[in-house]
Design a protein around this motif. Structure first.
Motif, PDB file in Angstrom:
ATOM      1  N   ALA B  80     -30.862 -20.277 -11.831  1.00 55.79           N
ATOM      2  CA  ALA B  80     -32.150 -20.891 -12.207  1.00 55.79           C
ATOM      3  C   ALA B  80     -32.214 -21.258 -13.672  1.00 55.79           C
ATOM      4  N   GLY B  81     -31.320 -20.842 -14.501  1.00 49.36           N
ATOM      5  CA  GLY B  81     -31.197 -21.417 -15.930  1.00 49.36           C
ATOM      6  C   GLY B  81     -32.419 -20.547 -16.678  1.00 49.36           C
ATOM      7  N   GLU B  89     -47.065 -25.306 -17.695  1.00 46.46           N
ATOM      8  CA  GLU B  89     -47.007 -24.367 -16.675  1.00 46.46           C
ATOM      9  C   GLU B  89     -46.569 -24.966 -15.167  1.00 46.46           C
ATOM     10  N   ALA B  90     -46.695 -26.208 -15.220  1.00 50.31           N
ATOM     11  CA  ALA B  90     -46.258 -26.737 -13.870  1.00 50.31           C
ATOM     12  C   ALA B  90     -44.832 -26.495 -13.695  1.00 50.31           C
ATOM     13  N   ALA B  94     -42.319 -23.801 -10.253  1.00 49.65           N
ATOM     14  CA  ALA B  94     -41.205 -24.400  -9.678  1.00 49.65           C
ATOM     15  C   ALA B  94     -40.071 -23.461 -10.028  1.00 49.65           C
ATOM     16  N   GLN B  95     -39.858 -22.909 -11.133  1.00 53.31           N
ATOM     17  CA  GLN B  95     -38.971 -22.091 -11.835  1.00 53.31           C
ATOM     18  C   GLN B  95     -39.000 -20.678 -11.003  1.00 53.31           C
ATOM     19  N   GLU B  96     -40.345 -20.348 -10.611  1.00 61.28           N
ATOM     20  CA  GLU B  96     -40.433 -18.969 -10.102  1.00 61.28           C
ATOM     21  C   GLU B  96     -39.704 -18.961  -8.571  1.00 61.28           C
ATOM     22  N   ALA B  97     -39.704 -19.954  -7.906  1.00 62.09           N
ATOM     23  CA  ALA B  97     -39.388 -20.381  -6.541  1.00 62.09           C
ATOM     24  C   ALA B  97     -37.747 -20.196  -6.823  1.00 62.09           C
TER      25      ALA B  97
END
Ligand code: CA
Lengths: 200, 200
Positions: B80-81, B89-90, B94-97
């Motif tokens: 995920a980098g 925030e946006a 997406a990063q969390e998923a």
């Protein structure tokens, strides 16, 4: 308000640790342009190896203590540098004295109680004077083997290491973790067959 | 003899971990030609920070579990980098998923029981759902502050970070470890005075 004297000491220790990221080992990081591995990321990697391999310990070990030993065991290299596993014996004795001085200086940045704790943990690892220390040492030795097998013989092939030296270095896995010892032997056979270890 | 299926899985996990050494963060390593820090050596450094800072926890924490969380929390970055702490925030949602999928793939290389253990430890850290998780998270946040203060404002100065953002990010130290919170506030004041943080 300025931080307590203890906290100042702890912060100077934490800051000093940055230097371990500049100590280079013999292993190469294939996935990062074959650069040399440093001792900080190596310490993380073996701590992680212990998390998943500890169930193989014949005599139960305290994983928390093994992990602490693995996290701290290379810190002395900030002053003393890395020693290649198969260096000459003469070099190793001088290295030991340097590492002892380094442990006193670097752990000595901490408040007295934390210094005492980490120093004795470090000695326990170095002297393999407990089941925890022996298992930690074994994990520290098995990871380079895993890395070399992934990397066309890696530092073994580069430095013309003998099969007998690698066997001797890992042999005390035999009593500690028989399943890992079997695995190590099979890998050494394979490496010899591949010409990555000298057959002597 | 070939290793057991469990051991094969554990070895593939250990080998996979090498890739974290190629994940670059925003922090620079001053003592190593100002190269970027990687997430593997960072994980070691915060695990070490926990070893010396755990006495400041107001509510006692289990250091062994805190250490494990810190050792594993960045492994998902292999897929995920790294996300910059002060990203929009946006991007963070997406990063969390991506990190959830990464946790399933990478910890999923392990035998089922070890997968379950590490996955739930990872969630506990991410969700701060326990005293151990909250303290681990606090340590993960305090180290970049220590590094930036050592490095002329480091990634704060480079990315024009606001004082209010750093305060907000570290504020939950207030209840967790009051002495560390006081220290953090004094550092943020100093950084603002030095012009390393925007005074807003
Ligand atoms: Ca992190």
């Amino acid at each position: 308000m300025s931080p307590s004297y203890d906290l100042q000491q702890q912060l100077s220790f934490i800051t000093e640790l940055d230097k371990l990221k500049a100590v280079k080992r013999k292993a190469l990081i294939k996935c990062d342009d074959n650069r040399y591995e440093n001792s900080a990321e190596h310490s993380w990697h073996i701590a992680m190896a212990a998390q998943v391999l500890h169930p193989y310990a014949e005599e139960p070990v305290n994983l928390a203590r093994v992990t602490q030993m693995l996290l701290i065991h290379d810190i002395v290299e900030i002053d003393a540098g890395d020693t290649f596993a198969f260096a000459e014996e003469a070099g190793l004795a001088a290295q030991e004295a340097k590492e002892e001085a380094a442990a006193n200086r670097i752990f000595g940045l901490l408040p007295k109680q934390q210094f005492g704790y980490l120093k004795s943990l470090f000695r326990e690892f170095e002297e393999c004077s407990s089941a925890d220390g022996r298992f930690a040492k074994a994990i520290d030795r098995i990871l380079p083997l895993i890395q070399n097998m992934q990397n066309d013989g890696g530092s073994w092939a580069q430095h013309k290491v003998k099969r007998s030296a690698v066997l001797a270095r890992n042999q005390y896995l035999e009593g500690l973790a028989p399943a890992l010892w079997e695995f190590v032997q099979s890998q050494i056979d394979q490496a010899t067959e591949n010409g990555w270890l000298l057959n002597e």
